[in-house]
Design a protein around this motif. Structure first.
Motif, PDB file in Angstrom:
ATOM      1  N   LEU A   1       0.933  -0.719  -0.241  1.00  0.00           N
ATOM      2  CA  LEU A   1       0.025  -0.407  -0.232  1.00  0.00           C
ATOM      3  C   LEU A   1       0.813   1.249   0.132  1.00  0.00           C
ATOM      4  O   LEU A   1       2.100   1.691   0.771  1.00  0.00           O
ATOM      5  CB  LEU A   1      -0.772   0.038   1.368  1.00  0.00           C
ATOM      6  CG  LEU A   1      -1.584  -1.479   1.707  1.00  0.00           C
ATOM      7  CD1 LEU A   1      -2.348  -0.769   3.061  1.00  0.00           C
ATOM      8  CD2 LEU A   1      -2.432  -1.672   0.459  1.00  0.00           C
ATOM      9  N   LYS A   2       0.604   2.324  -0.496  1.00  0.00           N
ATOM     10  CA  LYS A   2       1.286   3.562  -0.294  1.00  0.00           C
ATOM     11  C   LYS A   2      -0.386   4.564  -0.648  1.00  0.00           C
ATOM     12  O   LYS A   2      -1.154   4.136  -1.420  1.00  0.00           O
ATOM     13  CB  LYS A   2       1.733   3.853  -2.027  1.00  0.00           C
ATOM     14  CG  LYS A   2       3.154   4.752  -1.651  1.00  0.00           C
ATOM     15  CD  LYS A   2       4.018   5.449  -3.071  1.00  0.00           C
ATOM     16  CE  LYS A   2       4.578   4.559  -3.155  1.00  0.00           C
ATOM     17  NZ  LYS A   2       5.171   4.596  -4.468  1.00  0.00           N
ATOM     18  N   SER A   3       0.175   6.334   0.535  1.00  0.00           N
ATOM     19  CA  SER A   3      -0.947   6.464   0.141  1.00  0.00           C
ATOM     20  C   SER A   3       0.040   7.911   0.331  1.00  0.00           C
ATOM     21  O   SER A   3       1.068   7.935   0.805  1.00  0.00           O
ATOM     22  CB  SER A   3      -1.934   6.255   1.232  1.00  0.00           C
ATOM     23  OG  SER A   3      -1.244   6.702   2.504  1.00  0.00           O
ATOM     24  N   CYS A   4      -0.853   9.285   1.035  1.00  0.00           N
ATOM     25  CA  CYS A   4      -0.322  11.113   1.277  1.00  0.00           C
ATOM     26  C   CYS A   4      -0.800  10.841   2.298  1.00  0.00           C
ATOM     27  O   CYS A   4      -0.107  11.879   3.326  1.00  0.00           O
ATOM     28  CB  CYS A   4      -1.150  10.832   0.130  1.00  0.00           C
ATOM     29  SG  CYS A   4      -3.008  12.042  -0.079  1.00  0.00           S
ATOM     30  N   THR A   5      -0.879   9.725   2.918  1.00  0.00           N
ATOM     31  CA  THR A   5      -2.199   9.750   4.906  1.00  0.00           C
ATOM     32  C   THR A   5      -0.547   8.932   5.659  1.00  0.00           C
ATOM     33  O   THR A   5      -1.441   8.263   5.900  1.00  0.00           O
ATOM     34  CB  THR A   5      -3.081   9.956   5.037  1.00  0.00           C
ATOM     35  OG1 THR A   5      -3.486   8.708   4.407  1.00  0.00           O
ATOM     36  CG2 THR A   5      -3.844  10.671   4.440  1.00  0.00           C
ATOM     37  N   MET A   6       0.782   8.632   4.773  1.00  0.00           N
ATOM     38  CA  MET A   6       1.429   7.675   5.350  1.00  0.00           C
ATOM     39  C   MET A   6       2.449   8.110   7.188  1.00  0.00           C
ATOM     40  O   MET A   6       2.032   9.182   7.000  1.00  0.00           O
ATOM     41  CB  MET A   6       2.346   7.012   4.585  1.00  0.00           C
ATOM     42  CG  MET A   6       2.449   6.729   3.122  1.00  0.00           C
ATOM     43  SD  MET A   6       1.650   4.622   3.683  1.00  0.00           S
ATOM     44  CE  MET A   6       3.541   4.178   3.474  1.00  0.00           C
ATOM     45  N   MET A   7       1.757   7.516   7.564  1.00  0.00           N
ATOM     46  CA  MET A   7       2.605   7.190   8.822  1.00  0.00           C
ATOM     47  C   MET A   7       4.424   7.823   8.349  1.00  0.00           C
ATOM     48  O   MET A   7       5.160   7.821   7.464  1.00  0.00           O
ATOM     49  CB  MET A   7       2.733   6.014  10.215  1.00  0.00           C
ATOM     50  CG  MET A   7       3.805   5.351   9.035  1.00  0.00           C
ATOM     51  SD  MET A   7       3.425   3.510  10.464  1.00  0.00           S
ATOM     52  CE  MET A   7       5.021   2.466  10.067  1.00  0.00           C
ATOM     53  N   ASN A   8       4.320   9.454   9.801  1.00  0.00           N
ATOM     54  CA  ASN A   8       6.421   9.247  10.259  1.00  0.00           C
ATOM     55  C   ASN A   8       6.896   8.506  10.422  1.00  0.00           C
ATOM     56  O   ASN A   8       8.257   7.588   9.849  1.00  0.00           O
ATOM     57  CB  ASN A   8       6.255  10.191  11.387  1.00  0.00           C
ATOM     58  CG  ASN A   8       5.464  11.524  10.894  1.00  0.00           C
ATOM     59  OD1 ASN A   8       5.279  11.826  10.049  1.00  0.00           O
ATOM     60  ND2 ASN A   8       5.803  12.674  11.455  1.00  0.00           N
ATOM     61  N   GLY A   9       6.635   6.829  10.877  1.00  0.00           N
ATOM     62  CA  GLY A   9       7.626   5.627  10.830  1.00  0.00           C
ATOM     63  C   GLY A   9       6.604   5.004  12.524  1.00  0.00           C
ATOM     64  O   GLY A   9       5.728   5.706  13.550  1.00  0.00           O
ATOM     65  N   TYR A  10       6.669   4.148  12.775  1.00  0.00           N
ATOM     66  CA  TYR A  10       6.972   3.354  14.408  1.00  0.00           C
ATOM     67  C   TYR A  10       8.084   4.440  15.136  1.00  0.00           C
ATOM     68  O   TYR A  10       9.189   4.147  14.759  1.00  0.00           O
ATOM     69  CB  TYR A  10       7.186   1.740  13.703  1.00  0.00           C
ATOM     70  CG  TYR A  10       6.710   0.891  13.370  1.00  0.00           C
ATOM     71  CD1 TYR A  10       4.952   1.441  13.321  1.00  0.00           C
ATOM     72  CD2 TYR A  10       6.537   0.034  12.139  1.00  0.00           C
ATOM     73  CE1 TYR A  10       4.349   0.179  13.087  1.00  0.00           C
ATOM     74  CE2 TYR A  10       5.779  -0.026  11.218  1.00  0.00           C
ATOM     75  CZ  TYR A  10       4.748  -0.137  12.193  1.00  0.00           C
ATOM     76  OH  TYR A  10       4.204  -1.305  11.026  1.00  0.00           O
ATOM     77  N   TYR A  11       6.799   5.187  15.810  1.00  0.00           N
ATOM     78  CA  TYR A  11       7.424   5.978  16.754  1.00  0.00           C
ATOM     79  C   TYR A  11       9.254   5.335  18.066  1.00  0.00           C
ATOM     80  O   TYR A  11       9.170   4.413  18.257  1.00  0.00           O
ATOM     81  CB  TYR A  11       6.748   5.649  17.685  1.00  0.00           C
ATOM     82  CG  TYR A  11       6.962   7.313  18.891  1.00  0.00           C
ATOM     83  CD1 TYR A  11       7.506   8.756  18.273  1.00  0.00           C
ATOM     84  CD2 TYR A  11       7.989   7.311  19.908  1.00  0.00           C
ATOM     85  CE1 TYR A  11       7.584   9.550  18.995  1.00  0.00           C
ATOM     86  CE2 TYR A  11       8.215   8.890  20.585  1.00  0.00           C
ATOM     87  CZ  TYR A  11       8.156   9.565  19.857  1.00  0.00           C
ATOM     88  OH  TYR A  11       8.627  11.055  21.116  1.00  0.00           O
ATOM     89  N   ASN A  12      10.169   5.811  17.828  1.00  0.00           N
ATOM     90  CA  ASN A  12      11.282   4.962  17.785  1.00  0.00           C
ATOM     91  C   ASN A  12      11.362   3.333  17.607  1.00  0.00           C
ATOM     92  O   ASN A  12      12.165   2.936  18.430  1.00  0.00           O
ATOM     93  CB  ASN A  12      11.254   5.258  19.542  1.00  0.00           C
ATOM     94  CG  ASN A  12      11.497   7.303  19.843  1.00  0.00           C
ATOM     95  OD1 ASN A  12      12.224   8.356  18.777  1.00  0.00           O
ATOM     96  ND2 ASN A  12      11.408   7.429  20.955  1.00  0.00           N
ATOM     97  N   ASN A  13      11.047   3.817  16.534  1.00  0.00           N
ATOM     98  CA  ASN A  13      12.062   2.228  16.444  1.00  0.00           C
ATOM     99  C   ASN A  13      11.707   2.091  14.300  1.00  0.00           C
ATOM    100  O   ASN A  13      11.261   1.155  13.349  1.00  0.00           O
ATOM    101  CB  ASN A  13      10.228   1.168  16.632  1.00  0.00           C
ATOM    102  CG  ASN A  13      10.547  -0.680  15.942  1.00  0.00           C
ATOM    103  OD1 ASN A  13      11.777  -0.918  15.639  1.00  0.00           O
ATOM    104  ND2 ASN A  13       9.612  -1.349  16.810  1.00  0.00           N
ATOM    105  N   PRO A  14      13.037   2.006  14.375  1.00  0.00           N
ATOM    106  CA  PRO A  14      13.179   2.707  13.117  1.00  0.00           C
ATOM    107  C   PRO A  14      13.966   0.937  12.245  1.00  0.00           C
ATOM    108  O   PRO A  14      13.299   0.626  11.236  1.00  0.00           O
ATOM    109  CB  PRO A  14      15.195   3.406  13.424  1.00  0.00           C
ATOM    110  CG  PRO A  14      15.151   3.796  14.578  1.00  0.00           C
ATOM    111  CD  PRO A  14      14.391   3.326  15.081  1.00  0.00           C
TER     112      PRO A  14
END
Length: 541
Positions: free
Chosen positions: A384-397
């Motif tokens: 999936l891909k969207s313009c509303t993706m998360m910044n990432g999993y917080y403090n979990n690169p």
């Protein structure tokens, strides 16, 4: 495929690109506070159990007072605030307040274990936690265990802890009236951290930004989350619960706060308030049609039912329509990581499908074994891909890198396909597939055969380890109440049912285990890892 809503390019389904208008505000906190100020007399929240109401003016007053206390006690932009309680009129106030001061709020499920609380607080390092009376000492013990300096505020009264009502009453009226939000550095800064369901391991924190939330609010995939007095059966910590809390304010709608779900209470509330729209997880829909409650109450006011979070089978859909014929059902599919629902049914969608890819979103199907992008009617993992993706999993690169590849595709972990008309079908979770002699079996297919049986209230199928065959399917079944059926269903009846309806590979060689209830997350998803552990222990014995 001839459809103006999407295109197919190199086996990638692409929703129509529609530019967003310029946003008036740089943060969601500014948008919420402006909405509350502009409509002071509007009833913003109703407690479905007590009937108590808060107007927008009361919500502004109480949330601003909370923000003033937060700032006075050292909360800075970018700091994290945990909120953990069942839904009531004040739970939203520290969430709004955190946004006002440029901080991040992190709603947690009240049913989490101390281990989960410790894990999440190690990850997010919150400065404050707003919790119920029962959890105050648990949070204090968890904070001490991980050596975290945490201010704990209680909704209610517990000796030795800050009290929510007292801290908001300490603030000066003049400061409340003249309050303005603390600007955030960027609209791309994280606004909220939402936990993954933790069905297959420890939860992760999905970081969503202000701009993502404002985009979702501006063009909602599920309009029910902004509907007036809709019945939203999800905990606040789930993405739909949080979105409802935030977006009803932005839409100048009244949020109904329902009591904890049970079939009779929910149906009584629909009848009493003449509820028009509802969001019901698939498990809740199944429970309703298996109960007598739908016959006891007048549900004819219910016109629109929306569901997501699990696969709604054709049989379950037909059973609900039969029980509540006034309602139209819309199913959506998405993930918190991509900003919620990005695939949704429309009028005329095929039964069993999740609909088409939405605007500014993309989907492709990838063979998990070869990495090859699949064409129509070929199963694989949904990316999936969207313009509303998360910044990432917080403090979990590390977890972020595993989930989102270098090209920005979110690897969903879900098995599915799209057909020649671009309709998308979700088959199962890849991790949930049962392996029998090298063949993969979908638990959902077996569950779809068992669930329509009148003696079955709930069912979950997992793999039972086997030394020669890899795994045997075993069904964990909650029997229907005696009032709903003349006699209790037996193990052999269910084994015979699957034998009649399904191929040899899908037979219940692991048998049927009757249980009082299925382990679930607070968002009503089945905790299959617990059932797999139970099946493994059975095999070992």
């Amino acid at each position: 495929m001839n459809d103006s809503r999407f295109t197919l390019e190199d086996n990638v389904l692409k929703g129509k690109v529609v530019p967003y208008p310029p946003f008036e505000f740089n943060s969601l906190g500014e948008l919420i506070l402006a909405s509350l100020k502009n409509n002071p007399k509007l009833v913003g929240q109703i407690d479905g159990k007590t009937g108590e109401e808060y107007t927008f003016d009361q919500m502004r007053d109480r949330s601003v007072r909370c923000a003033l206390w937060m700032k006075a006690h050292g909360l800075l932009p970018g700091d994290v605030v945990v909120v953990c309680d069942n839904q009531h009129l004040d739970v939203a106030m520290p969430c709004y307040a955190a946004l006002y001061v440029g901080a991040i709020f992190n709603p947690l499920y009240v049913g989490m274990s101390k281990r989960d609380f410790c894990h999440m607080m190690k990850t997010t390092a919150p400065k404050m936690a707003f919790v119920n009376e029962e959890l105050a000492t648990t949070f204090a013990a968890a904070a001490e265990e991980i050596n975290l300096d945490l201010k704990i505020i209680v909704f209610g009264r517990v000796s030795g802890f800050f009290e929510f009502e007292r801290i908001i009453n300490e603030q000066e009226n003049e400061k409340v009236q003249n309050y303005e939000c603390t600007p955030v550095k960027s609209s791309g800064d994280t606004a909220v951290i939402l936990c993954t369901s933790g069905t297959s391991g420890l939860p992760k924190g999905v970081a969503l930004s202000h701009i993502v939330l404002m985009k979702v609010q501006n063009r909602p995939a599920l309009t029910v989350l902004q509907a007036d007095r809709a019945l939203i059966v999800t905990p606040q910590a789930w993405v739909t619960g949080t979105f409802t809390m935030l977006f009803t304010v932005c839409a100048n709608a009244t949020r109904l706060i329902p009591p904890p779900f049970d079939e009779n209470t929910a149906c009584a509330l629909i009848e009493k308030l003449k509820i028009h729209s509802a969001f019901l997880p698939v498990n809740v829909m199944n429970r309703l049609v298996k109960s007598d409650a739908v016959k006891k109450y007048d549900l004819s006011s219910l016109k629109n039912v929306t569901s997501s979070g699990a696969i709604l089978s054709v049989a379950a859909r037909e059973a609900f329509i039969k029980a509540v014929p006034s309602a139209t059902i819309t199913v959506g599919y998405g993930m918190t990581e991509v900003g919620g629902v990005i695939i949704r049914q429309s009028p005329g969608s095929k039964f069993g499908s999740s609909g088409h890819v939405l605007e500014d979103s993309q989907l492709k199907v990838v063979d998990p074994a070869t990495g090859k992008v699949q064409g129509a009617n070929k199963e694989g993992e949904l990316w999936l891909k969207s313009c509303t993706m998360m910044n990432g999993y917080y403090n979990n690169p590390e977890a972020t890198a595993k989930a989102i590849d270098e090209e920005g595709w979110m690897h969903s972990g879900d098995l599915g396909y799209y057909d020649e008309d671009g309709e998308i079908f979700v088959v199962d979770r890849l991790k949930d597939l049962i392996k029998y002699r090298g063949y993969h079996i979908s638990p959902a297919d077996i569950e779809d055969v068992l669930l329509p049986h009148p003696g079955v209230k709930e069912v979950a199928v997992v793999g039972l380890p086997h030394p020669l065959d890899d795994e045997h399917p075993v069904a964990f079944v909650v029997r229907a109440e005696s009032s709903a059926t003349d006699q209790k269903v037996t193990e052999q009846q269910l084994i015979d049912l699957v034998a009649t309806e399904m191929g040899d590979f899908s037979q219940l060689r692991g048998g049927v285990k009757f249980v009082d209830c299925l382990p679930r997350t607070e968002s009503y998803k089945t905790l299959r890892r617990y059932l797999r552990d139970l099946a493994t222990s059975v095999a070992a014995s």
